[in-house]
Design an enzyme around this catalytic site. Structure first.
Site, mmCIF file in Angstrom:
data_model
loop_
_atom_site.group_PDB
_atom_site.id
_atom_site.type_symbol
_atom_site.label_atom_id
_atom_site.label_comp_id
_atom_site.label_asym_id
_atom_site.label_seq_id
_atom_site.Cartn_x
_atom_site.Cartn_y
_atom_site.Cartn_z
ATOM 1 N N HIS A 61 0.842 -1.193 0.000
ATOM 2 C CA HIS A 61 0.000 0.000 0.000
ATOM 3 C C HIS A 61 0.883 1.251 0.000
ATOM 4 O O HIS A 61 1.669 1.461 0.918
ATOM 5 C CB HIS A 61 -0.896 -0.026 1.247
ATOM 6 C CG HIS A 61 -1.829 1.127 1.357
ATOM 7 N ND1 HIS A 61 -1.754 2.050 2.375
ATOM 8 C CD2 HIS A 61 -2.882 1.500 0.584
ATOM 9 C CE1 HIS A 61 -2.712 2.928 2.239
ATOM 10 N NE2 HIS A 61 -3.416 2.629 1.163
ATOM 11 N N HIS A 104 0.655 10.722 -2.293
ATOM 12 C CA HIS A 104 -0.697 10.432 -1.808
ATOM 13 C C HIS A 104 -1.507 11.684 -1.491
ATOM 14 O O HIS A 104 -2.643 11.844 -1.940
ATOM 15 C CB HIS A 104 -0.634 9.542 -0.560
ATOM 16 C CG HIS A 104 -2.002 9.222 -0.011
ATOM 17 N ND1 HIS A 104 -2.618 10.012 0.935
ATOM 18 C CD2 HIS A 104 -2.859 8.214 -0.294
ATOM 19 C CE1 HIS A 104 -3.797 9.506 1.218
ATOM 20 N NE2 HIS A 104 -3.973 8.420 0.492
#
Length: 317
Positions: A61, A104
């Protein structure tokens, strides 16, 4: 005499620097990665086809979360591959000059030594920044472009692009430029998004949000082949999962649970290990985690002795 000492010191410094460069070059050349070598769209579909005797797939992730390595950095991805084969979920965002980079957050503070919005900076400006690791320490790692990440990934891994601020039309166009083999996956939150990408490239593979039977029906009626999907079914084991597993596995679709927001948060490593094992025992084929190396160590004993997918797992350079 002083001039002579200065020259000697400079010479020693130069020798030390050259020795370090030679060592790093040698280390880079001899370091062996555990790779997933998928060369084209047909192999990608085969790799992700559910058979019931598949090698559990680990998905990092945002790459990984650890000390010394920055999330969404190529260095973090490569460090994972030095321990285990894995695929990676990464986060594309747009710069001020419309270059797709991997980061992100919409802002820079948490993951870099910069401040402000990513979209307010050009690529050249962002490349001057350095990324932070999981504890906020500044690393030598730079924000990579999507193109750089795709070029690095060839023959090593599979990238799964999450949805951030890049318009679908731009992402589809850029993937046609950067990914001629169609081996980069795209996360889609609904069937309409999958239909759009599929209309642009009939070989595109999707990580689809399919958490309920209603979601399943929506995708089943979309016209997008099940052979081009894995299914993200949620962040935790649920009692109703068996029904979803059965529906999707019957279509040849692997199911993924992401532990990033759930089991990765458990304080004790033994608790996390137990949870990762339970996710696979429950029926998931793919486990996504902030700690892919830790997951590998926990589930290593669950890898089958033989699998048709073994041909894709190799030792690479």
């Amino acid at each position: 005499m002083k001039m002579m000492r200065k020259k000697i010191n400079k010479l020693l410094l130069l020798i030390s620097f050259l020795s370090l460069c030679s060592y790093q070059e040698l280390t880079s050349q001899t370091k062996k990665l555990q790779v997933i070598n998928v060369k084209n769209a047909n192999e990608l579909r085969d790799f992700f086809e559910y058979t019931g005797n598949d090698i559990p797939i680990i998905s990092g992730h945002r790459g990984q979360k650890s000390i010394g390595f920055a999330e969404n950095s190529i260095e973090a991805l490569e460090e994972v591959l030095s321990y285990t084969p894995a695929i990676f979920e990464v986060d594309p965002r747009l710069t001020k000059d419309s270059v797709i980079v991997l980061i992100h957050d919409a802002t820079l503070e948490r993951t870099t030594n910069g401040t402000g919005k990513v979209s307010d900076f050009t690529l050249e400006e962002l490349k001057r920044l350095r990324l932070k690791d999981a504890e906020g320490n500044i690393t030598n790692h730079q924000i990579p472009t999507l193109k750089e990440a795709i070029e690095w990934s060839r023959g090593k891994t599979i990238l799964n692009l999450d949805k951030k601020d890049v318009p679908l039309s731009m992402m589809a166009q850029k993937l046609e430029e950067f990914d001629e083999e169609s081996v980069v996956m795209v996360t889609v939150h609904n069937a309409a998004e999958a239909v759009f990408y599929y209309s642009k490239n009939k070989n595109r593979m999707f990580s689809a949000f399919i958490k309920t039977e209603e979601d399943f029906k929506e995708f089943d009626n979309s016209g997008v082949p099940w052979t081009q999907m894995i299914a993200y079914i949620g962040p935790r084991i649920k009692e109703e999962d068996n029904r979803i597993y059965n529906l999707l596995n019957a279509k040849g679709v692997m199911c993924m649970i992401s532990a990033a927001s759930t089991y990765d948060k458990l304080e004790e490593s033994a608790e996390r290990d137990k949870a990762y094992i339970e996710v696979l025992k429950d029926g998931a084929s793919i486990i996504e985690s902030d700690y892919p190396i830790e997951v590998f160590k926990a589930i290593n004993s669950m890898i089958p002795d033989s699998s048709t997918k073994a041909k894709y797992y190799q030792i690479g350079g």
